[in-house]
Design a protein around this motif. Structure first.
Motif, short mmCIF file in Angstrom:
data_model
loop_
_atom_site.label_atom_id
_atom_site.label_comp_id
_atom_site.label_asym_id
_atom_site.label_seq_id
_atom_site.Cartn_x
_atom_site.Cartn_y
_atom_site.Cartn_z
N SER A 188 0.93 -1.19 0.22
CA SER A 188 0.17 0.10 -0.02
C SER A 188 0.87 1.33 0.01
O SER A 188 0.52 2.55 -0.71
N SER A 189 1.81 1.18 0.62
CA SER A 189 2.75 2.43 0.84
C SER A 189 3.65 2.47 -0.47
O SER A 189 4.16 3.66 -0.95
N LEU A 190 3.79 1.50 -1.31
CA LEU A 190 4.68 1.66 -2.73
C LEU A 190 3.98 1.74 -3.85
O LEU A 190 4.72 2.33 -4.66
N ARG A 191 2.56 1.27 -3.70
CA ARG A 191 1.67 1.55 -5.05
C ARG A 191 1.68 3.23 -5.20
O ARG A 191 1.75 4.17 -4.49
N GLY A 192 1.50 3.48 -6.53
CA GLY A 192 1.07 4.81 -7.11
C GLY A 192 2.22 5.97 -6.98
O GLY A 192 2.10 6.93 -7.33
N THR A 193 3.39 5.18 -7.00
CA THR A 193 4.86 5.78 -7.06
C THR A 193 5.77 5.42 -8.05
O THR A 193 5.78 4.19 -8.17
N LEU A 194 6.21 6.12 -8.84
CA LEU A 194 7.56 5.33 -9.86
C LEU A 194 8.75 5.06 -9.05
O LEU A 194 9.27 6.08 -8.61
N HIS A 195 9.06 4.15 -9.03
CA HIS A 195 10.41 3.61 -8.28
C HIS A 195 11.39 3.39 -9.28
O HIS A 195 11.03 3.25 -10.58
N GLN A 196 12.72 3.06 -8.89
CA GLN A 196 13.76 2.58 -9.78
C GLN A 196 14.46 1.46 -9.48
O GLN A 196 14.52 1.17 -8.07
N ALA A 197 14.59 0.32 -10.01
CA ALA A 197 15.27 -0.83 -9.95
C ALA A 197 16.25 -1.23 -11.13
O ALA A 197 15.70 -1.10 -12.32
N HIS A 198 17.47 -1.44 -10.89
CA HIS A 198 18.52 -1.75 -11.76
C HIS A 198 18.82 -0.60 -12.75
O HIS A 198 18.69 -0.83 -13.98
N GLY A 199 18.18 0.53 -12.47
CA GLY A 199 18.22 1.65 -13.39
C GLY A 199 17.05 1.86 -14.24
O GLY A 199 17.07 2.42 -15.31
N ILE A 200 16.09 0.94 -13.92
CA ILE A 200 14.73 0.94 -14.63
C ILE A 200 13.70 1.49 -14.16
O ILE A 200 13.46 0.94 -12.95
N PRO A 201 12.77 2.24 -14.61
CA PRO A 201 11.50 2.57 -13.57
C PRO A 201 10.69 1.59 -13.28
O PRO A 201 10.58 0.59 -14.28
N LEU A 202 10.14 1.32 -12.28
CA LEU A 202 9.39 0.28 -11.85
C LEU A 202 8.11 0.94 -10.92
O LEU A 202 8.24 1.71 -10.26
N ASP A 224 -3.37 0.64 -10.91
CA ASP A 224 -1.93 0.57 -10.99
C ASP A 224 -1.65 0.30 -12.50
O ASP A 224 -0.69 0.84 -12.96
N LEU A 225 -2.48 -0.46 -13.24
CA LEU A 225 -2.27 -0.53 -14.60
C LEU A 225 -2.51 0.61 -15.49
O LEU A 225 -1.76 1.03 -16.34
N CYS A 226 -3.28 1.35 -15.01
CA CYS A 226 -3.57 2.81 -15.71
C CYS A 226 -2.23 3.48 -15.56
O CYS A 226 -1.92 4.12 -16.51
N PHE A 227 -1.76 3.61 -14.22
CA PHE A 227 -0.50 4.47 -14.10
C PHE A 227 0.72 3.79 -15.03
O PHE A 227 1.44 4.63 -15.47
N ALA A 228 0.73 2.50 -15.00
CA ALA A 228 1.68 1.72 -15.59
C ALA A 228 1.54 2.31 -17.20
O ALA A 228 2.76 2.72 -17.77
N VAL A 229 0.47 2.29 -17.68
CA VAL A 229 0.21 2.89 -19.26
C VAL A 229 0.65 4.25 -19.45
O VAL A 229 1.29 4.67 -20.31
N ARG A 230 0.17 4.94 -18.45
CA ARG A 230 0.62 6.62 -18.63
C ARG A 230 2.19 6.64 -18.44
O ARG A 230 2.86 7.36 -19.09
#
Length: 243
Positions: A188-202, A224-230
Motif C-alpha cells: 500500500s505504501s509502494l503503490r502509486g509511485t514510480l520507483h527505480q530498480a537496476h536503473g529501470i522505472p518500476l 496501477d495498470l492505468c498508471f503503468a500505461v501512462r
C-alpha cells in the motif's frame, strides 16, 4: 476500439550457486562459449560470472542450479517467458505447483488473471512482454521464498533485466517489490509511485494470486495498470523526442 466497460470486464471490475559435481560434465554445468563453470565459486565470483552470460548461457545455468535448497524439491526450473526484447517486464515471486509442472511462470489461475490484466491494457505475454519471477524454483507448499533463496536467485533476475533492458518493470506483489527495491515497505505504501530498480522505472501492484483472494482490491490493481500505461507512454514519448 475497446470500450472502458470491456476493459473493466477483463479485470472482473464490471459492474463495479553451486553446481553438483555429478553434472559438471554436462552442457548445463558450463557456460557455453566461454566454457567458464561456476561450480565452487564464492558468491561474488558467481554473481560476476552470471552477469556476463548471454541468454543461452543463463538458461543453462538456471536449469542446472543447486545454489539453494529449493532445487531439492523442484520438478524443473521456471526461467521466464515472453519477448526477449520487450519494453514491459512483469516480475512475480516464485513458481507454484502448475508452473513447476509446466516450466512456465503464471500458468495457473493466477496466470489466467494476469493474462486478463495484460489484455485489459492491450498486451499479451508473447508480444512486447516478458514475465519472470524472483526465484526460479517452486518454494515447497507455495510458501514465500526466504531471504537466502532470493539472494541465490538475485543474479539471475539481475541478468535477465540487463539483457532485456525493458522500459518499465511491474512488480507483482510484496515479495517481488521488496526484493527488487531492497525495501520492507508494504504494498500500500509502494503503490502509486514510480520507483527505480537496476536503473529501470518500476511500478508496484498486487500479485494476481492475492487478487483472486481479495476481489475488492482489483479496482486498485486497475488503477496501477492505468498508471503503468501512462508511465510507459511518457517513457516512449520521451525516447522519441530524444532521438
Amino acid at each position: 476500439m475497446t470500450t472502458r466497460r470491456e476493459v473493466l470486464q477483463e479485470l472482473d471490475l464490471w459492474p463495479m550457486w553451486r553446481l553438483r559435481n555429478s553434472v559438471a560434465a554436462t552442457p548445463e554445468a558450463t557456460l557455453s562459449g566461454s566454457e567458464t563453470a561456476v561450480d565452487g565459486c564464492d558468491a561474488q565470483d558467481r554473481r560476476a560470472a552470471i552477469l556476463r552470460m548471454d541468454w543461452s548461457e543463463l538458461k543453462q545455468a538456471v536449469a542446472a542450479c543447486t545454489a539453494c535448497r529449493l532445487h531439492e524439491s523442484r520438478s524443473q526450473t521456471v526461467f521466464g517467458v515472453g519477448d526477449e526484447q520487450a519494453d514491459w517486464l512483469f516480475v512475480g515471486e516464485g513458481p507454484g505447483a502448475e508452473e513447476d509442472r509446466q516450466g512456465e511462470p503464471f500458468v495457473g489461475q493466477a496466470g489466467k488473471l494476469l493474462d486478463n490484466m495484460l489484455a485489459a491494457i492491450h498486451l499479451k505475454r508473447d508480444s512486447n512482454v516478458y514475465i519472470a519471477n524472483t526465484v526460479k524454483c517452486r518454494p515447497p507448499g507455495n510458501r514465500n521464498p526466504e531471504a537466502d533463496e532470493m539472494a541465490a536467485c538475485e543474479p539471475y533476475l539481475a541478468r535477465q533485466i540487463a539483457l532485456l533492458q525493458p522500459k518499465l518493470i511491474v512488480a507483482l506483489g510484496k515479495v517481488a517489490a521488496q526484493d527488487l527495491l531492497g525495501s520492507d515497505r508494504s504494498i500500500s505504501s509502494l503503490r502509486g509511485t514510480l520507483h527505480q530498480a537496476h536503473g529501470i522505472p518500476l511500478i508496484v501492484t498486487y500479485h494476481p494470486a492475492y487478487l483472486l483472494r481479495t476481489l475488492t482490491d482489483k479496482a486498485k490493481a486497475w488503477e496501477d495498470l492505468c498508471f503503468a500505461v501512462r508511465t510507459m507512454h511518457s517513457l516512449q514519448t520521451g525516447a522519441q523526442a530524444a532521438s
